[in-house]
Design a protein around this motif. Structure first.
Motif, PDB file in Angstrom:
ATOM      1  N   CYS A  21     -52.457 -28.414  71.289  1.00  0.00           N
ATOM      2  CA  CYS A  21     -52.484 -29.508  70.320  1.00  0.00           C
ATOM      3  C   CYS A  21     -53.506 -29.222  69.236  1.00  0.00           C
ATOM      4  CB  CYS A  21     -52.830 -30.826  71.011  1.00  0.00           C
ATOM      5  SG  CYS A  21     -52.798 -32.244  69.888  1.00  0.00           S
ATOM      6  N   ARG A  22     -53.025 -29.198  68.013  1.00  0.00           N
ATOM      7  CA  ARG A  22     -53.910 -29.011  66.867  1.00  0.00           C
ATOM      8  C   ARG A  22     -54.223 -30.382  66.293  1.00  0.00           C
ATOM      9  NH1 ARG A  22     -50.505 -25.789  63.120  1.00  0.00           N
ATOM     10  NH2 ARG A  22     -52.188 -26.279  61.686  1.00  0.00           N
ATOM     11  N   LEU A  23     -55.489 -30.681  66.153  1.00  0.00           N
ATOM     12  CA  LEU A  23     -55.922 -31.966  65.611  1.00  0.00           C
ATOM     13  C   LEU A  23     -56.314 -31.798  64.147  1.00  0.00           C
ATOM     14  CD1 LEU A  23     -58.174 -33.136  68.579  1.00  0.00           C
ATOM     15  CD2 LEU A  23     -55.757 -33.638  68.172  1.00  0.00           C
ATOM     16  N   PRO A  24     -55.961 -32.760  63.319  1.00  0.00           N
ATOM     17  CA  PRO A  24     -56.346 -32.664  61.908  1.00  0.00           C
ATOM     18  C   PRO A  24     -57.845 -32.882  61.734  1.00  0.00           C
ATOM     19  CG  PRO A  24     -55.318 -34.780  62.338  1.00  0.00           C
ATOM     20  CD  PRO A  24     -55.197 -33.975  63.607  1.00  0.00           C
ATOM     21  N   ALA A  25     -58.378 -32.291  60.696  1.00  0.00           N
ATOM     22  CA  ALA A  25     -59.782 -32.533  60.358  1.00  0.00           C
ATOM     23  C   ALA A  25     -59.980 -34.017  60.091  1.00  0.00           C
ATOM     24  CB  ALA A  25     -60.167 -31.716  59.129  1.00  0.00           C
ATOM     25  N   GLY A  26     -61.074 -34.554  60.564  1.00  0.00           N
ATOM     26  CA  GLY A  26     -61.379 -35.956  60.320  1.00  0.00           C
ATOM     27  C   GLY A  26     -60.475 -36.911  61.071  1.00  0.00           C
ATOM     28  N   ILE A  27     -60.028 -36.527  62.261  1.00  0.00           N
ATOM     29  CA  ILE A  27     -59.063 -37.346  63.008  1.00  0.00           C
ATOM     30  C   ILE A  27     -59.586 -38.761  63.273  1.00  0.00           C
ATOM     31  CG2 ILE A  27     -59.783 -36.423  65.251  1.00  0.00           C
ATOM     32  CD1 ILE A  27     -56.874 -36.799  66.176  1.00  0.00           C
ATOM     33  N   ALA A  28     -60.865 -38.909  63.588  1.00  0.00           N
ATOM     34  CA  ALA A  28     -61.396 -40.242  63.871  1.00  0.00           C
ATOM     35  C   ALA A  28     -61.284 -41.149  62.645  1.00  0.00           C
ATOM     36  CB  ALA A  28     -62.846 -40.159  64.345  1.00  0.00           C
ATOM     37  N   ALA A  29     -61.631 -40.618  61.477  1.00  0.00           N
ATOM     38  CA  ALA A  29     -61.534 -41.412  60.247  1.00  0.00           C
ATOM     39  C   ALA A  29     -60.077 -41.720  59.911  1.00  0.00           C
ATOM     40  CB  ALA A  29     -62.199 -40.675  59.089  1.00  0.00           C
ATOM     41  N   LEU A  30     -59.181 -40.751  60.131  1.00  0.00           N
ATOM     42  CA  LEU A  30     -57.756 -40.994  59.881  1.00  0.00           C
ATOM     43  C   LEU A  30     -57.229 -42.117  60.771  1.00  0.00           C
ATOM     44  CD1 LEU A  30     -56.379 -37.347  59.589  1.00  0.00           C
ATOM     45  CD2 LEU A  30     -56.497 -39.048  57.755  1.00  0.00           C
ATOM     46  N   ALA A  31     -57.598 -42.080  62.051  1.00  0.00           N
ATOM     47  CA  ALA A  31     -57.152 -43.120  62.982  1.00  0.00           C
ATOM     48  C   ALA A  31     -57.726 -44.477  62.595  1.00  0.00           C
ATOM     49  CB  ALA A  31     -57.541 -42.751  64.407  1.00  0.00           C
ATOM     50  N   GLU A  32     -59.006 -44.512  62.242  1.00  0.00           N
ATOM     51  CA  GLU A  32     -59.636 -45.777  61.838  1.00  0.00           C
ATOM     52  C   GLU A  32     -59.001 -46.320  60.559  1.00  0.00           C
ATOM     53  OE1 GLU A  32     -63.868 -45.216  61.629  1.00  0.00           O
ATOM     54  OE2 GLU A  32     -64.000 -44.798  63.783  1.00  0.00           O
ATOM     55  N   ASP A  33     -58.743 -45.446  59.593  1.00  0.00           N
ATOM     56  CA  ASP A  33     -58.129 -45.878  58.338  1.00  0.00           C
ATOM     57  C   ASP A  33     -56.700 -46.380  58.562  1.00  0.00           C
ATOM     58  OD1 ASP A  33     -60.478 -45.178  57.088  1.00  0.00           O
ATOM     59  OD2 ASP A  33     -59.667 -43.378  56.127  1.00  0.00           O
ATOM     60  N   THR A  34     -55.990 -45.761  59.501  1.00  0.00           N
ATOM     61  CA  THR A  34     -54.629 -46.206  59.812  1.00  0.00           C
ATOM     62  C   THR A  34     -54.661 -47.598  60.411  1.00  0.00           C
ATOM     63  OG1 THR A  34     -53.939 -43.921  60.176  1.00  0.00           O
ATOM     64  CG2 THR A  34     -52.495 -45.641  61.059  1.00  0.00           C
ATOM     65  N   LEU A  35     -55.549 -47.812  61.372  1.00  0.00           N
ATOM     66  CA  LEU A  35     -55.650 -49.144  61.976  1.00  0.00           C
ATOM     67  C   LEU A  35     -56.103 -50.175  60.939  1.00  0.00           C
ATOM     68  CD1 LEU A  35     -55.264 -50.890  64.434  1.00  0.00           C
ATOM     69  CD2 LEU A  35     -57.584 -50.264  65.174  1.00  0.00           C
ATOM     70  N   ALA A  36     -56.986 -49.794  60.042  1.00  0.00           N
ATOM     71  CA  ALA A  36     -57.422 -50.713  58.987  1.00  0.00           C
ATOM     72  C   ALA A  36     -56.247 -51.088  58.076  1.00  0.00           C
ATOM     73  CB  ALA A  36     -58.553 -50.097  58.164  1.00  0.00           C
ATOM     74  N   ALA A  37     -55.401 -50.114  57.736  1.00  0.00           N
ATOM     75  CA  ALA A  37     -54.228 -50.396  56.894  1.00  0.00           C
ATOM     76  C   ALA A  37     -53.239 -51.299  57.630  1.00  0.00           C
ATOM     77  CB  ALA A  37     -53.554 -49.087  56.477  1.00  0.00           C
ATOM     78  N   ILE A  38     -53.046 -51.057  58.928  1.00  0.00           N
ATOM     79  CA  ILE A  38     -52.166 -51.900  59.743  1.00  0.00           C
ATOM     80  C   ILE A  38     -52.722 -53.321  59.777  1.00  0.00           C
ATOM     81  CG2 ILE A  38     -51.364 -52.303  62.126  1.00  0.00           C
ATOM     82  CD1 ILE A  38     -49.985 -49.885  60.752  1.00  0.00           C
ATOM     83  N   ASN A  39     -54.023 -53.437  59.999  1.00  0.00           N
ATOM     84  CA  ASN A  39     -54.638 -54.765  60.064  1.00  0.00           C
ATOM     85  C   ASN A  39     -54.591 -55.485  58.723  1.00  0.00           C
ATOM     86  OD1 ASN A  39     -55.171 -55.042  62.787  1.00  0.00           O
ATOM     87  ND2 ASN A  39     -57.126 -53.941  62.643  1.00  0.00           N
ATOM     88  N   ALA A  40     -54.668 -54.760  57.628  1.00  0.00           N
ATOM     89  CA  ALA A  40     -54.541 -55.388  56.306  1.00  0.00           C
ATOM     90  C   ALA A  40     -53.151 -56.004  56.152  1.00  0.00           C
ATOM     91  CB  ALA A  40     -54.810 -54.373  55.200  1.00  0.00           C
ATOM     92  N   GLU A  41     -52.131 -55.306  56.634  1.00  0.00           N
ATOM     93  CA  GLU A  41     -50.765 -55.844  56.588  1.00  0.00           C
ATOM     94  C   GLU A  41     -50.647 -57.100  57.448  1.00  0.00           C
ATOM     95  OE1 GLU A  41     -48.370 -54.966  54.633  1.00  0.00           O
ATOM     96  OE2 GLU A  41     -49.093 -53.033  53.921  1.00  0.00           O
ATOM     97  N   ARG A  42     -51.246 -57.070  58.619  1.00  0.00           N
ATOM     98  CA  ARG A  42     -51.207 -58.235  59.512  1.00  0.00           C
ATOM     99  C   ARG A  42     -51.962 -59.414  58.897  1.00  0.00           C
ATOM    100  NH1 ARG A  42     -49.722 -57.760  64.806  1.00  0.00           N
ATOM    101  NH2 ARG A  42     -51.331 -59.252  65.462  1.00  0.00           N
ATOM    102  N   GLN A  43     -53.136 -59.149  58.360  1.00  0.00           N
ATOM    103  CA  GLN A  43     -53.943 -60.218  57.785  1.00  0.00           C
ATOM    104  C   GLN A  43     -53.272 -60.823  56.554  1.00  0.00           C
ATOM    105  OE1 GLN A  43     -57.695 -58.031  57.733  1.00  0.00           O
ATOM    106  NE2 GLN A  43     -58.434 -59.307  59.417  1.00  0.00           N
ATOM    107  N   ALA A  44     -52.532 -60.023  55.803  1.00  0.00           N
ATOM    108  CA  ALA A  44     -51.806 -60.544  54.639  1.00  0.00           C
ATOM    109  C   ALA A  44     -50.740 -61.557  55.061  1.00  0.00           C
ATOM    110  CB  ALA A  44     -51.159 -59.398  53.860  1.00  0.00           C
ATOM    111  N   LYS A  45     -50.319 -61.474  56.317  1.00  0.00           N
ATOM    112  CA  LYS A  45     -49.327 -62.410  56.862  1.00  0.00           C
ATOM    113  C   LYS A  45     -49.991 -63.498  57.703  1.00  0.00           C
ATOM    114  CE  LYS A  45     -45.765 -60.088  55.365  1.00  0.00           C
ATOM    115  NZ  LYS A  45     -45.153 -60.508  54.132  1.00  0.00           N
ATOM    116  N   GLY A  46     -51.314 -63.599  57.630  1.00  0.00           N
ATOM    117  CA  GLY A  46     -52.041 -64.633  58.370  1.00  0.00           C
ATOM    118  C   GLY A  46     -52.170 -64.347  59.856  1.00  0.00           C
ATOM    119  N   MET A  47     -52.052 -63.091  60.234  1.00  0.00           N
ATOM    120  CA  MET A  47     -52.111 -62.716  61.642  1.00  0.00           C
ATOM    121  C   MET A  47     -53.473 -62.128  61.994  1.00  0.00           C
ATOM    122  SD  MET A  47     -48.374 -60.924  61.824  1.00  0.00           S
ATOM    123  CE  MET A  47     -48.401 -60.745  63.595  1.00  0.00           C
ATOM    124  N   ALA A  48     -53.825 -62.237  63.262  1.00  0.00           N
ATOM    125  CA  ALA A  48     -55.085 -61.682  63.749  1.00  0.00           C
ATOM    126  C   ALA A  48     -55.031 -60.149  63.709  1.00  0.00           C
ATOM    127  CB  ALA A  48     -55.342 -62.150  65.175  1.00  0.00           C
TER     128      ALA A  48
END
Length: 154
Positions: A21-48
């Motif tokens: 398994c090859r991991l991309p550089a900065g994998i932790a930041a990529l994962a955190e940024d992905t979850l942040a983008a997902i949460n922004a979509e949820r929050q825009a719909k009034g979701m936790a």
């Protein structure tokens, strides 16, 4: 304080054979940024927002590695496992579980946008009773990123 996703990324970087398994550089930041983008979509719909869960993270990362190693995107694992089996193996005793997969998107924003433009993936992201999430990312042999998002509730 060490963040949970960063800790898991370090564990995976040293526990996973490089050839498997090859991991991309900065994998932790990529994962955190992905979850942040997902949460922004949820929050825009009034979701936790979803909270990072290390067990879902482990299951998502293992499936991303499996997908990247096979250079094949899908919900089935090379061992025949499905998303529920993989979550249970990681110790996540779910009441609800969902999984989004993608290949080739270059960034957290791009993969989130792709998922939001797909009715099934959008439905998963906006699952009202989901509370936890894990993001896995791996590099395929051709350099494509393989993305896995697991969402659930215990």
């Amino acid at each position: 304080m060490i963040r949970p996703l960063a800790t898991l990324a370090l564990i995976l970087a040293f526990a996973t054979p490089a050839a498997a398994c090859r991991l991309p550089a900065g994998i932790a930041a990529l994962a955190e940024d992905t979850l942040a983008a997902i949460n922004a979509e949820r929050q825009a719909k009034g979701m936790a927002p979803l909270s990072p869960d290390t067990r879902l993270q482990e299951a998502a990362q293992a499936h991303a590695c499996d997908s990247a190693t096979r250079n094949r995107m899908g919900h089935d694992g090379s061992d025949g496992s499905d998303l529920g089996t993989r979550a249970a193996r990681a110790g996540y005793a779910y009441r609800e579980i969902a999984e989004n997969v993608a290949q080739g998107y270059p960034s957290p924003q791009a993969v989130t946008e792709g998922w939001m433009n797909s009715p099934g993936h959008r439905r998963n992201i906006l699952m009202r009773r989901a509370s936890d999430a894990g993001v896995g990312i791996a590099l395929g042999s051709n350099g494509d990123l393989h993305w896995v998002l697991k969402l659930g509730r215990e």
